[in-house]
Design an enzyme around this catalytic site. Structure first.
Site, PDB file in Angstrom:
ATOM      1  N   ARG A 192       0.861  -1.189   0.000  1.00 49.73           N
ATOM      2  CA  ARG A 192       0.000   0.000   0.000  1.00 49.73           C
ATOM      3  C   ARG A 192       0.892   1.231   0.000  1.00 49.73           C
ATOM      4  O   ARG A 192       2.116   1.135   0.102  1.00 49.73           O
ATOM      5  CB  ARG A 192      -1.033   0.002   1.144  1.00 49.73           C
ATOM      6  CG  ARG A 192      -0.673  -0.676   2.412  1.00 49.73           C
ATOM      7  CD  ARG A 192       0.442  -0.069   3.195  1.00 49.73           C
ATOM      8  NE  ARG A 192       0.275   1.356   3.348  1.00 49.73           N
ATOM      9  CZ  ARG A 192       1.214   2.210   3.590  1.00 49.73           C
ATOM     10  NH1 ARG A 192       2.469   1.802   3.704  1.00 49.73           N
ATOM     11  NH2 ARG A 192       0.984   3.492   3.709  1.00 49.73           N
ATOM     12  N   GLY A 193       0.231   2.403  -0.138  1.00 49.14           N
ATOM     13  CA  GLY A 193       0.990   3.640  -0.320  1.00 49.14           C
ATOM     14  C   GLY A 193       1.053   3.916  -1.818  1.00 49.14           C
ATOM     15  O   GLY A 193       1.381   3.016  -2.609  1.00 49.14           O
ATOM     16  N   ALA A 194       0.745   5.162  -2.198  1.00 45.06           N
ATOM     17  CA  ALA A 194       0.534   5.471  -3.617  1.00 45.06           C
ATOM     18  C   ALA A 194       1.698   5.057  -4.529  1.00 45.06           C
ATOM     19  O   ALA A 194       1.492   4.320  -5.507  1.00 45.06           O
ATOM     20  CB  ALA A 194       0.204   6.956  -3.768  1.00 45.06           C
ATOM     21  N   ARG A 213      -7.702  -0.478  -6.633  1.00 42.29           N
ATOM     22  CA  ARG A 213      -7.948   0.619  -5.683  1.00 42.29           C
ATOM     23  C   ARG A 213      -8.131   1.904  -6.498  1.00 42.29           C
ATOM     24  O   ARG A 213      -7.382   2.134  -7.448  1.00 42.29           O
ATOM     25  CB  ARG A 213      -6.792   0.787  -4.674  1.00 42.29           C
ATOM     26  CG  ARG A 213      -6.704  -0.357  -3.669  1.00 42.29           C
ATOM     27  CD  ARG A 213      -5.749  -0.037  -2.535  1.00 42.29           C
ATOM     28  NE  ARG A 213      -6.340   0.844  -1.529  1.00 42.29           N
ATOM     29  CZ  ARG A 213      -5.658   1.358  -0.505  1.00 42.29           C
ATOM     30  NH1 ARG A 213      -4.360   1.096  -0.367  1.00 42.29           N
ATOM     31  NH2 ARG A 213      -6.238   2.147   0.376  1.00 42.29           N
ATOM     32  N   GLN A 246      -1.646   2.635  10.012  1.00 41.61           N
ATOM     33  CA  GLN A 246      -0.376   2.682   9.267  1.00 41.61           C
ATOM     34  C   GLN A 246       0.687   3.448  10.047  1.00 41.61           C
ATOM     35  O   GLN A 246       1.879   3.167   9.921  1.00 41.61           O
ATOM     36  CB  GLN A 246      -0.583   3.343   7.898  1.00 41.61           C
ATOM     37  CG  GLN A 246      -1.354   2.518   6.888  1.00 41.61           C
ATOM     38  CD  GLN A 246      -2.822   2.846   6.897  1.00 41.61           C
ATOM     39  OE1 GLN A 246      -3.380   3.219   7.923  1.00 41.61           O
ATOM     40  NE2 GLN A 246      -3.478   2.698   5.765  1.00 41.61           N
ATOM     41  N   ASP A 256      -2.097  10.960  -2.299  1.00 42.68           N
ATOM     42  CA  ASP A 256      -2.538   9.896  -3.213  1.00 42.68           C
ATOM     43  C   ASP A 256      -2.983  10.445  -4.556  1.00 42.68           C
ATOM     44  O   ASP A 256      -2.957   9.747  -5.568  1.00 42.68           O
ATOM     45  CB  ASP A 256      -3.651   9.081  -2.573  1.00 42.68           C
ATOM     46  CG  ASP A 256      -3.087   8.213  -1.459  1.00 42.68           C
ATOM     47  OD1 ASP A 256      -2.937   8.727  -0.331  1.00 42.68           O
ATOM     48  OD2 ASP A 256      -2.745   7.047  -1.725  1.00 42.68           O
ATOM     49  N   ASN A 314      -5.464  12.403   0.519  1.00 42.95           N
ATOM     50  CA  ASN A 314      -4.502  11.592   1.286  1.00 42.95           C
ATOM     51  C   ASN A 314      -5.292  10.836   2.346  1.00 42.95           C
ATOM     52  O   ASN A 314      -6.524  10.987   2.454  1.00 42.95           O
ATOM     53  CB  ASN A 314      -3.418  12.485   1.904  1.00 42.95           C
ATOM     54  CG  ASN A 314      -2.262  11.667   2.480  1.00 42.95           C
ATOM     55  OD1 ASN A 314      -1.737  10.773   1.792  1.00 42.95           O
ATOM     56  ND2 ASN A 314      -1.878  11.927   3.709  1.00 42.95           N
ATOM     57  N   LYS A 315      -4.607  10.044   3.107  1.00 35.97           N
ATOM     58  CA  LYS A 315      -5.232   9.179   4.110  1.00 35.97           C
ATOM     59  C   LYS A 315      -6.236   9.945   4.970  1.00 35.97           C
ATOM     60  O   LYS A 315      -5.984  11.082   5.374  1.00 35.97           O
ATOM     61  CB  LYS A 315      -4.124   8.558   4.971  1.00 35.97           C
ATOM     62  CG  LYS A 315      -4.554   7.647   6.075  1.00 35.97           C
ATOM     63  CD  LYS A 315      -5.493   6.551   5.625  1.00 35.97           C
ATOM     64  CE  LYS A 315      -4.963   5.711   4.484  1.00 35.97           C
ATOM     65  NZ  LYS A 315      -6.020   4.873   3.842  1.00 35.97           N
TER      66      LYS A 315
HETATM   67  O1  MRU Z   1      -4.446   3.241   2.293  1.00 41.70           O
HETATM   68  P1  MRU Z   1      -2.970   3.448   2.128  1.00 41.70           P
HETATM   69  O2  MRU Z   1      -2.165   2.881   3.250  1.00 41.70           O
HETATM   70  O3  MRU Z   1      -2.492   2.970   0.760  1.00 41.70           O
HETATM   71  O4  MRU Z   1      -2.799   5.018   2.162  1.00 41.70           O
HETATM   72  C1  MRU Z   1      -1.516   5.572   2.060  1.00 41.70           C
HETATM   73  C2  MRU Z   1      -1.516   7.043   2.159  1.00 41.70           C
HETATM   74  O5  MRU Z   1      -2.523   7.677   2.250  1.00 41.70           O
HETATM   75  C3  MRU Z   1      -0.198   7.724   2.030  1.00 41.70           C
HETATM   76  O6  MRU Z   1      -0.150   8.869   2.821  1.00 41.70           O
HETATM   77  C4  MRU Z   1      -0.011   8.126   0.570  1.00 41.70           C
HETATM   78  O7  MRU Z   1      -0.208   7.010  -0.274  1.00 41.70           O
HETATM   79  C5  MRU Z   1       1.332   8.676   0.301  1.00 41.70           C
HETATM   80  S1  MRU Z   1       2.538   7.371   0.445  1.00 41.70           S
HETATM   81  C6  MRU Z   1       4.038   7.906   0.002  1.00 41.70           C
END
Ligand code: MRU
Length: 361
Positions: free
Chosen positions: A54-56, A97, A204, A245, A255-256
């Site tokens: 996970r993470g963009a 996603r 996270q 994201d 973002n999250k």
């Molecule tokens: O749901 P996730 O864990 O994929 O969400 C991740 C985030 O929101 C991060 O802040 C974002 O992807 C930036 S990661 C470098």
């Protein structure tokens, strides 16, 4: 293949090995370091959906390898058939996603690589897909380090920083975006201290960011998401730094979930609020954040903790995985091409153009 931040470290976020993709299972961290092997593109899509990875930026890297796997596993015996199979795998990956635009960017990039003229055999197409997946991954590491260097002048010595979610090597496969900025400040001897938002509901921050910061030897304190106002009022905070994201043309940033609340609290306390993300996270085709698709995840992520139900039976739940922070609350957006300041409608396209003239490759 090991990246910059992986050298000397006891784990690998994502590895291409023997015609398959091995991913660190982030659902099990910090207590268990185990790997999931994806042998085809459907398995990669499942791993993205289930948040093994996970993470963009990391999702983008995984999607690139998902297409490389689709090319490898295809039974097509001519280029046209292989391209059809890749188009179908691309749809499966795109559906995994919806919010992080890096996934769509990486899929489009591999499809463009295999559409190049002169690739007139199945073997050449397979090589081209894998080479592009490797390139996306390698660029990611360089891009993250550049963002860290660009941000250094913004970070005062002994900065107290609030960080949300996880944006480190785990979220990017190497170095990190917002966490990369913190890492760069640490490596430059600035002695940052990080307040780590735990980041409900998937935690996270508490599980992943605290783990990464400990590995890096960066001092940190885990707080519940709702403590940020209190910490700003009592301990004092110099800046907030978060990843992204998807960033719309006007700077509105997905973002999250919880990022928007943090930005509001930061504004109320006069604390600078920085967004860090590669240009691959920009979606300048979208005029503003209302157009960004927001993923809604399963109610169980909210109603249960470690398998235990914490809510009354049948309770109504909303579980948006992301929110949109309006651009007016964002002090600056840090990319590998430099720092964008408001008005973002002007500064973001300028950075894209600068990167086109001097690419990160
Ligand atoms: O749901 P996730 O864990 O994929 O969400 C991740 C985030 O929101 C991060 O802040 C974002 O992807 C930036 S990661 C470098």
């Amino acid at each position: 293949m090991r990246g910059v931040s992986e050298r000397g470290r006891g784990y690998r976020v994502l590895t291409w090995r023997d015609g398959a993709v091995e991913m660190l299972d982030q659902r099990l961290l910090p207590h268990r370091v185990e790997y999931v092997t994806c042998a085809d593109s459907r398995a990669v899509a499942d791993a993205i959906r289930e948040m093994v990875i996970r993470g963009a930026p990391a999702i983008g890297v995984a999607a690139g390898y998902g297409l490389a796997l689709a090319a490898l596993r295809s039974e097509a015996d001519d280029p046209a058939g292989l391209r059809r199979d890749l188009a179908s795998a691309a749809e499966t990956l795109r559906a995994s996603r919806p919010t992080a635009v890096n996934l769509f960017w990486a899929v489009d990039r591999v499809l463009a690589a295999v559409a190049r003229p002169g690739l007139d055999s199945v073997a050449l197409l397979r090589d081209a897909a894998l080479a592009e997946a490797h390139a996306i991954r390698e660029e990611n590491a360089r891009v993250c380090e550049r963002m860290g260097q660009h941000a250094l002048p913004l970070i005062p010595d002994r900065a107290r920083i609030i960080h949300h979610c996880n944006t480190g090597a785990l979220a990017t496969t190497d170095y990190g975006t917002a966490l990369g900025v913190i890492r760069a400040a640490h490596e430059a001897g600035k002695g940052p201290h990080v307040y780590v938002d735990e980041t409900r509901p998937r935690l996270q921050g508490a599980r992943l960011t605290a783990w990464e910061l400990r590995e890096l030897g960066i001092p940190h304190t885990v707080i519940v998401d709702s403590a940020s106002g209190h910490i700003m009022r009592t301990a004092g905070v110099d800046l907030c730094v978060v990843g992204c994201d998807r960033v719309a043309a006007n700077g509105d940033t997905a973002n999250k979930i919880g990022t928007y609340n943090l930005a509001l609290v930061a504004r109320a306390h006069g604390v600078p609020f920085y967004v860090v993300g590669p240009l691959s996270t920009l979606d300048l085709a979208l005029p503003h954040g209302d157009a960004i698709p927001i993923e809604e995840r399963a109610a169980r992520e909210v109603t249960h903790i470690e398998g235990e139900q914490i809510t009354p039976d049948g309770v109504a739940v909303a579980n948006p995985a992301f929110d949109v922070t309006p651009a007016e609350y964002i002090t600056a957006i840090i990319t590998e091409a430099g720092i964008a300041y408001p008005p973002y409608e002007e500064s973001l396209p300028q950075l894209v153009e600068a990167a086109r003239l001097q690419p990160a490759r």
